[in-house]
Design an enzyme around this catalytic site. Structure first.
Site, mmCIF file in Angstrom:
data_model
loop_
_atom_site.group_PDB
_atom_site.id
_atom_site.type_symbol
_atom_site.label_atom_id
_atom_site.label_comp_id
_atom_site.label_asym_id
_atom_site.label_seq_id
_atom_site.Cartn_x
_atom_site.Cartn_y
_atom_site.Cartn_z
ATOM 1 N N LYS A 192 -4.109 10.336 1.496
ATOM 2 C CA LYS A 192 -4.297 9.446 2.635
ATOM 3 C C LYS A 192 -4.738 10.297 3.824
ATOM 4 O O LYS A 192 -4.010 11.179 4.274
ATOM 5 C CB LYS A 192 -2.997 8.723 2.960
ATOM 6 C CG LYS A 192 -3.093 7.790 4.164
ATOM 7 C CD LYS A 192 -3.981 6.600 3.885
ATOM 8 C CE LYS A 192 -3.279 5.565 3.055
ATOM 9 N NZ LYS A 192 -4.122 4.369 2.806
ATOM 10 N N HIS A 319 -4.682 -1.272 -5.455
ATOM 11 C CA HIS A 319 -4.160 -0.838 -4.169
ATOM 12 C C HIS A 319 -2.640 -1.002 -4.154
ATOM 13 O O HIS A 319 -2.077 -1.720 -4.972
ATOM 14 C CB HIS A 319 -4.825 -1.703 -3.085
ATOM 15 C CG HIS A 319 -4.122 -1.731 -1.782
ATOM 16 N ND1 HIS A 319 -3.282 -2.769 -1.400
ATOM 17 C CD2 HIS A 319 -4.146 -0.875 -0.744
ATOM 18 C CE1 HIS A 319 -2.825 -2.540 -0.186
ATOM 19 N NE2 HIS A 319 -3.319 -1.397 0.235
#
Length: 421
Positions: A192, A319
């Site tokens: 991320k 996701h």
């Protein structure tokens, strides 16, 4: 088989200080646990967002489902829609928190009840839920190591200690990857990004590549990079990435980036509904769709999405938001039923220390969650743990996730800027 009761229980689970494009995770993540009780005494389970807008709709809809057949998902959808607010609720929305988005409220609530209905259906018949989805095309589902830049829990006493510690540079990110891979056996790694200098974040990917040369690598800046930055980092990471996830905003921006680089671009941000998918196909914006049954309309709708992706030559993965084992098992049954699953799925599960399941946490071995022959989702609620986490919700200050406001507690001048870099 009639439904005799519906219980919706909000809970608060501990969450580490994970950094992202919006700010930082709050010390508690909110979830809703749904129990749909059948006349036969069996209970179907589901887990979804705990943000106030979704929780409100779930709570108001639940009593209206009593007396409905557990097989009547169309009737359930009608009741969800009937209880949805007709005007704006005024809740703050955050792009990275799907449970806060009014535009997806009915879909989110329907998805949650659909899982519980199907879990009850499968338990009643005595089969694993995956069989209601057409049967398993695989008996295990691969997941990826989901790495985050993060602060140590000592940044604020509200955060609970976690085993990973601080990660604000490449060396610490590599250490975090070692911890996850050693414990869970992941074969794919996702970072991320969108938090620090993009060059430094790219250096972290290069450091991961050096240490884990046989692992598939991904980077996700959450649309926080400009086109110029996205192009520059694409060049720097040439040959390193399995796919490039949401580097830059808008369908048009992603199309321009793909045309310039040829890199496969993945998204759960610019393609979140069927209209956006249609436009993305027209523009060739996104080559890999990161699905999520929580906001795409449930398990069967996501199967339809998978078939659409296959038809148009798009890759497919999943996701994730912060979640517990019920959601993980719903994802796993769904992914096990999908022929066209191109990549290991995302999961936040290693970041969550709480659990509400009898027997504790769902095992992840060899980077995969394995199906069992148990009926339904194959898991059972621990009512004592559910009560404990509901009590945590009752004293928790958070009612709708907002990473921007949480960051402002540490940096009062913080504003969400997109793209920031």
């Amino acid at each position: 088989m009639k439904i005799t009761a519906v219980r919706v229980t909000p809970i608060a689970i501990k969450d580490p200080a994970l950094l992202n494009a919006a700010g930082v995770h709050e010390p508690f993540g909110l979830r809703s646990i749904i129990e749909v009780v059948g006349a036969n005494g069996l209970v179907g389970l589901s887990e979804t967002y705990g943000d106030a807008p979704v929780l409100d709709l779930l709570t108001r809809t639940g009593p209206s489902l009593v007396g409905l057949s557990a097989f009547d998902v169309h009737g359930m959808l009608a009741r969800v829609a009937a209880h949805a607010p007709k005007i704006a609720t005024g809740h703050v929305e955050m792009e990275l928190a799907p449970g806060s988005l009014a535009s997806n409220l009915v879909t989110s609530a329907y998805s949650a009840f659909e899982v519980a209905f199907m879990d009850l259906q499968a338990r009643t018949i005595g089969i694993p839920l995956v069989q209601l989805l057409g049967g398993a095309v695989r008996n295990k589902v691969p997941y990826s190591a989901y790495l985050f830049y993060k602060w140590d829990a000592s940044v604020d006493p509200e955060y609970a200690p976690d085993p990973y510690g601080e990660a604000v540079n490449a060396q610490q990110i590599v250490k975090q990857a070692h911890q996850m891979i050693d414990q869970y056996g992941f074969e794919s790694i996702k970072l991320k990004a969108g938090v620090f200098d993009p060059e430094k974040e790219a250096d972290a990917v290069l450091a991961l590549k050096a240490v884990f040369p046989n692992h598939q690598l991904r980077i996700d800046p959450n649309s926080n990079w400009s086109m110029a930055t996205s192009l520059r980092i694409a060049k720097k990471l040439d040959g390193c990435l399995e796919y490039y996830e949401d580097p830059t905003p808008t369908l048009e921006g992603m199309a321009e980036l793909h045309k310039a680089t040829g890199l496969p671009l993945a998204s759960n941000m610019v393609v979140t509904n069927w209209a956006e998918l249609k436009r993305s196909i027209e523009l060739n914006s996104v080559q890999i769709l990161l699905s999520d049954h929580h906001f795409w309309g449930g398990l069967r709708a996501t199967q339809a999405l998978a078939r659409t992706c296959q038809t148009f030559g798009l890759g497919l993965s999943m996701h994730s938001n912060s979640h517990l084992g019920i959601s993980l098992m719903a994802m796993t049954h769904l992914a096990a039923s999908v022929h066209h699953l191109s990549y290991a799925c995302d999961t936040h599960y290693p970041w969550q220390s709480d659990e509400i399941l009898q027997g504790g946490r769902v095992p992840i071995t060899g980077g995969c969650v394995h199906l069992t022959d148990k009926p339904g989702l194959g898991v059972e609620l621990d009512q004592d743990k559910l009560a404990e986490l509901h009590a945590a919700y009752n004293v928790c200050r958070i009612r709708t996730r907002n990473d921007v406001v949480q960051m402002q507690r540490f940096r009062p001048d913080w504003k969400q800027i997109k793209p920031r870099f």
